[in-house]
Design a protein around this motif. Structure first.
Motif, short mmCIF file in Angstrom:
data_model
loop_
_atom_site.label_atom_id
_atom_site.label_comp_id
_atom_site.label_asym_id
_atom_site.label_seq_id
_atom_site.Cartn_x
_atom_site.Cartn_y
_atom_site.Cartn_z
N GLY A 72 74.92 96.80 11.43
CA GLY A 72 73.75 95.99 11.74
C GLY A 72 73.31 95.20 10.54
O GLY A 72 73.95 95.23 9.48
N ALA A 73 72.19 94.49 10.70
CA ALA A 73 71.66 93.67 9.62
C ALA A 73 70.17 93.49 9.83
O ALA A 73 69.66 93.59 10.95
N ALA A 74 69.47 93.22 8.72
CA ALA A 74 68.04 92.92 8.77
C ALA A 74 67.84 91.48 8.33
O ALA A 74 68.45 91.02 7.36
N LEU A 75 66.99 90.77 9.06
CA LEU A 75 66.74 89.35 8.82
C LEU A 75 65.27 89.12 8.49
O LEU A 75 64.39 89.74 9.08
N PHE A 76 64.98 88.21 7.54
CA PHE A 76 63.64 87.71 7.29
C PHE A 76 63.63 86.26 7.75
O PHE A 76 64.36 85.43 7.20
N THR A 77 62.80 85.93 8.73
CA THR A 77 62.78 84.57 9.26
C THR A 77 61.35 84.11 9.52
O THR A 77 60.45 84.92 9.74
N PRO A 78 61.12 82.78 9.52
CA PRO A 78 59.78 82.26 9.81
C PRO A 78 59.39 82.41 11.28
O PRO A 78 58.21 82.33 11.61
N GLN A 79 60.38 82.60 12.16
CA GLN A 79 60.11 82.64 13.59
C GLN A 79 60.79 83.86 14.20
O GLN A 79 61.64 84.50 13.59
N LEU A 88 64.91 90.78 -4.03
CA LEU A 88 65.34 89.41 -3.84
C LEU A 88 64.94 88.55 -5.04
O LEU A 88 63.84 88.69 -5.57
N ARG A 89 65.83 87.65 -5.42
CA ARG A 89 65.54 86.75 -6.54
C ARG A 89 66.18 85.40 -6.30
O ARG A 89 67.36 85.34 -5.91
N PHE A 90 65.43 84.34 -6.52
CA PHE A 90 65.96 82.98 -6.43
C PHE A 90 65.17 82.11 -7.38
O PHE A 90 64.31 82.62 -8.12
N ASP A 91 65.43 80.82 -7.38
CA ASP A 91 64.92 79.91 -8.39
C ASP A 91 63.40 80.01 -8.57
O ASP A 91 62.63 79.53 -7.75
N GLY A 92 62.97 80.66 -9.66
CA GLY A 92 61.56 80.73 -10.00
C GLY A 92 60.79 81.87 -9.39
O GLY A 92 59.60 82.03 -9.68
N PHE A 93 61.42 82.71 -8.55
CA PHE A 93 60.71 83.77 -7.85
C PHE A 93 61.54 85.06 -7.85
O PHE A 93 62.77 85.02 -7.72
N THR A 94 60.86 86.20 -7.98
CA THR A 94 61.50 87.51 -7.87
C THR A 94 60.59 88.43 -7.07
O THR A 94 59.38 88.48 -7.30
N GLU A 95 61.20 89.17 -6.14
CA GLU A 95 60.44 90.05 -5.25
C GLU A 95 60.23 91.43 -5.87
O GLU A 95 61.15 92.03 -6.42
N VAL A 96 59.01 91.93 -5.77
CA VAL A 96 58.69 93.32 -6.11
C VAL A 96 58.91 94.15 -4.85
O VAL A 96 58.42 93.79 -3.77
N SER A 97 59.65 95.25 -4.97
CA SER A 97 60.01 96.00 -3.77
C SER A 97 60.11 97.49 -4.07
O SER A 97 59.93 97.92 -5.21
N ALA A 98 60.41 98.27 -3.02
CA ALA A 98 60.59 99.73 -3.12
C ALA A 98 59.40 100.39 -3.81
O ALA A 98 59.56 101.26 -4.65
N PRO A 112 64.02 83.77 2.16
CA PRO A 112 64.32 84.32 0.83
C PRO A 112 65.68 84.97 0.70
O PRO A 112 66.29 84.93 -0.38
N ILE A 113 66.19 85.58 1.77
CA ILE A 113 67.49 86.24 1.68
C ILE A 113 68.60 85.22 1.44
O ILE A 113 69.47 85.39 0.58
N TRP A 114 68.56 84.14 2.20
CA TRP A 114 69.57 83.09 2.05
C TRP A 114 69.58 82.54 0.62
O TRP A 114 70.64 82.40 -0.01
N HIS A 115 68.40 82.23 0.10
CA HIS A 115 68.34 81.61 -1.22
C HIS A 115 68.71 82.59 -2.33
O HIS A 115 69.29 82.18 -3.35
N ALA A 116 68.41 83.87 -2.16
CA ALA A 116 68.86 84.86 -3.14
C ALA A 116 70.39 84.95 -3.15
O ALA A 116 71.02 84.94 -4.22
N LEU A 117 70.99 85.00 -1.97
CA LEU A 117 72.44 85.12 -1.87
C LEU A 117 73.17 83.83 -2.23
O LEU A 117 74.37 83.85 -2.50
N SER A 118 72.45 82.72 -2.24
CA SER A 118 73.05 81.44 -2.62
C SER A 118 72.93 81.17 -4.11
O SER A 118 73.51 80.20 -4.60
N GLY A 119 72.16 82.01 -4.82
CA GLY A 119 71.92 81.78 -6.24
C GLY A 119 72.10 83.02 -7.07
O GLY A 119 73.22 83.47 -7.34
N ALA A 120 70.98 83.63 -7.47
CA ALA A 120 71.01 84.74 -8.42
C ALA A 120 71.83 85.93 -7.94
O ALA A 120 72.40 86.66 -8.75
N HIS A 121 71.90 86.14 -6.63
CA HIS A 121 72.61 87.29 -6.09
C HIS A 121 73.93 86.91 -5.41
O HIS A 121 74.44 87.66 -4.57
#
Length: 234
Positions: A67-74, A157-167, A15-24
């Motif tokens: 530093g950085a935080a990553l969201f990954t499938p593995q 996070l936001r990308f095509d068709g999806f937006t994350e609820v957070s905080a 999700p981070i990659w797709h947010a930064l590649s689109g809406a963000h």
């Protein structure tokens, strides 16, 4: 809302990659294979193909000492020059059957002027990363008691068709009143009206929160790995 969840899986898995590649994209710092948020906005970074690695450039994309935080499938091993400081699993949930909650408390939009109060509530409740400019990622709502911010949630996070609820956070003195459910419902309803599907991330052992989200129609999709990395001291 009708979504092809199979087609959306690639975005939801990274999700981070797709947010930064689109809406963000306006918040993105790009270096080779790495995209990361402007640090004041969020600590997140990503690569295009996390399943095949590709993290070798991460140390170059993060300033020394940062530093950085990553969201990954593995699971992610430390990239060259960096070390893992946090590694845990998150449950990703998607509101495939969203049901709004009849909210018992009035909520107000939060603005940049409210950031000090937001940061104070975040420091107290620790809902996850939230910086001085995180509010720029989307709409945020708060519950006030007089001049005291006692609950909040918003969009991240936001990308095509999806937006994350957070905080999602509620002051300890105000828990048990349905505020978290009301806030998540209000934020998710705004997202759904826009035509997006709400999703969120939660620790798998946080059963009370998961039960709240399930009551609103969120369903578990898959586990993702949250990994925080930072530069090794030289």
């Amino acid at each position: 809302m009708t979504f092809d969840m199979a087609a959306a899986a690639r975005q939801l898995d990274n999700p981070i990659w797709h947010a930064l590649s689109g809406a963000h994209s306006d918040f993105a710092i790009v270096l080779g294979n790495v995209r990361r948020y402007v640090p004041e906005v969020a600590p997140f970074a990503a690569v295009a193909e996390p399943e095949t690695g590709g993290f070798a450039e991460l140390a170059l994309a993060i300033p020394q000492g940062g530093g950085a935080a990553l969201f990954t499938p593995q699971l992610v091993t430390a990239p060259p020059g960096m070390k893992v400081v946090v590694a845990l699993e998150l449950q990703q949930m998607v509101a495939t059957e969203f049901r709004p909650y009849d909210r018992p408390r009035e909520m107000a939009p939060l603005t940049a002027a409210d950031v000090p109060a937001m940061l104070e509530l975040v420091a107290l409740t620790q809902p996850g990363p939230f910086g001085a400019r995180t509010i720029e990622l989307g709409g945020y709502l708060g519950i006030w008691d007089g001049g005291r911010l006692v609950g909040m949630s918003g969009e991240r996070l936001r990308f095509d068709g999806f937006t994350e609820v957070s905080a999602v956070c509620v002051h300890p003195d105000y828990r048990g009143r349905g505020y978290a459910k009301a806030l998540v419902s209000a934020v998710a309803e705004t997202i759904a009206r826009r035509g997006d599907m709400p999703f969120l991330h939660v620790l798998p052992d946080n059963r009370p929160a998961i039960a709240t989200y399930e009551a609103l129609g969120f369903r578990a999709r898959r586990r993702l790995h949250l990994t925080r990395v930072q530069h090794r001291q030289t």
